[in-house]
Each structure stands twice: as structure tokens, then as C-alpha cells.
Design a protein around this motif. Structure first.
Motif, PDB file in Angstrom:
ATOM      1  N   ASP A 134       0.853  -1.245  -0.008  1.00 34.89           N
ATOM      2  CA  ASP A 134       0.031   0.006   0.032  1.00 34.89           C
ATOM      3  C   ASP A 134       0.843   1.174   0.247  1.00 34.89           C
ATOM      4  OD1 ASP A 134      -2.218  -1.716   0.062  1.00 34.89           O
ATOM      5  OD2 ASP A 134      -2.622  -1.406   2.230  1.00 34.89           O
TER       6      ASP A 134
ATOM      7  N   GLU B 269       1.341   3.886  -3.174  1.00 33.11           N
ATOM      8  CA  GLU B 269       0.898   5.610  -2.873  1.00 33.11           C
ATOM      9  C   GLU B 269       1.980   6.196  -3.381  1.00 33.11           C
ATOM     10  OE1 GLU B 269      -0.869   9.021  -1.834  1.00 33.11           O
ATOM     11  OE2 GLU B 269      -1.789   7.079  -1.761  1.00 33.11           O
TER      12      GLU B 269
ATOM     13  N   ARG C 232       1.549   6.694  -7.024  1.00 27.75           N
ATOM     14  CA  ARG C 232       0.613   7.611  -7.296  1.00 27.75           C
ATOM     15  C   ARG C 232       0.944   8.717  -7.467  1.00 27.75           C
ATOM     16  NH1 ARG C 232      -2.262   4.483  -3.659  1.00 27.75           N
ATOM     17  NH2 ARG C 232      -3.373   3.123  -4.739  1.00 27.75           N
ATOM     18  N   ASN C 233       2.022   9.257  -6.407  1.00 28.92           N
ATOM     19  CA  ASN C 233       2.339  10.621  -6.295  1.00 28.92           C
ATOM     20  C   ASN C 233       3.328  10.813  -7.740  1.00 28.92           C
ATOM     21  OD1 ASN C 233       1.132  11.197  -4.206  1.00 28.92           O
ATOM     22  ND2 ASN C 233       3.016  10.544  -2.809  1.00 28.92           N
TER      23      ASN C 233
END
Length: 124
Positions: free
Chosen positions: A46, A50, A53-54
Motif C-alpha cells: 500500500d 501510494e 501514485r504521487n
């Protein structure tokens, strides 16, 4: 369906061009540890998703190209060119060496070796 480790890592690398973390998820072990030298270690799927994603939000284009790849059991070493393009700019060809360790058919450890000064200079 099971795939060999060479094919698995190549498919993982190709998935980055989609800039969709859902495409990365099936390749990653839940306890994956990611180390991009020069940055803090990231633990867990996870947290790693993340981080990506950034990255995907920052760069207009993200692509990884495999130049050479060697497999020894559950260890895959890949020479890669990471194409990172900021909005309105051509992608910077950042050379990288990645080491993947697989467990249970997924990437459990991933280490990227990139010269951060070289990468920053290309992205300027």
C-alpha cells in the motif's frame, strides 16, 4: 496461471506506462520492500503504491524500458532506462539498475540503483 520470473518482471516494467497503480498491484507481494537508493525505504504494498501514485501525478510520462535482464531463480537483475517526462517536457532517459527478489510469484524486494545527481540533472 503461473509465469516465469523473466516474463513477470518484464510485464511489471511495461505496466508503468499506463500510470495506473491498479496495474502494478498484482505484481507486488503485500510485504514488499522498495529501496531507491538516496530515498527512504518503503515497506508494504500500500505504501509503495501510494508513492507511485504521487510519481504518476507529478510526471506526464512514465515508462521503463529493459535494456538487459538476467534471472537466477527468484532474483531478477535488470538494466533499465526510466523515461520520466515532466508536463510539457520531453522524457529524461534515466539509466537504472533494478534488482527484484520474488517470493510466492510476486515481487517481495525491489532495489533501484540510480545516480540521483545524474537523474536530477536530466530532469532540469
Amino acid at each position: 496461471m503461473s509465469v516465469d520470473n523473466d516474463t513477470l518482471v518484464r510485464a511489471f516494467v511495461e505496466a508503468f506506462a499506463t500510470k495506473d497503480t491498479d496495474r502494478l498491484l498484482p505484481f507486488l507481494h503485500t510485504d514488499v520492500v522498495f529501496r531507491n537508493y538516496g530515498d527512504d525505504e518503503i515497506r508494504g504494498r500500500d505504501a509503495l503504491l501510494e508513492m507511485w501514485r504521487n510519481v504518476f501525478d507529478t510526471f506526464e510520462q512514465v515508462s521503463f524500458e529493459t535494456v538487459h535482464q538476467a534471472v537466477n531463480g527468484d532474483v531478477v537483475i535488470a538494466e533499465q532506462v526510466h523515461g520520466l517526462g515532466l508536463p510539457g517536457r520531453a522524457p529524461a532517459p534515466v539509466m537504472n539498475l533494478a534488482v527484484y527478489e520474488l517470493r510466492e510469484g510476486r515481487i517481495a524486494a525491489w532495489r533501484d540503483y540510480t545516480n540521483p545527481d545524474y537523474a536530477r540533472a536530466l530532469l532540469r
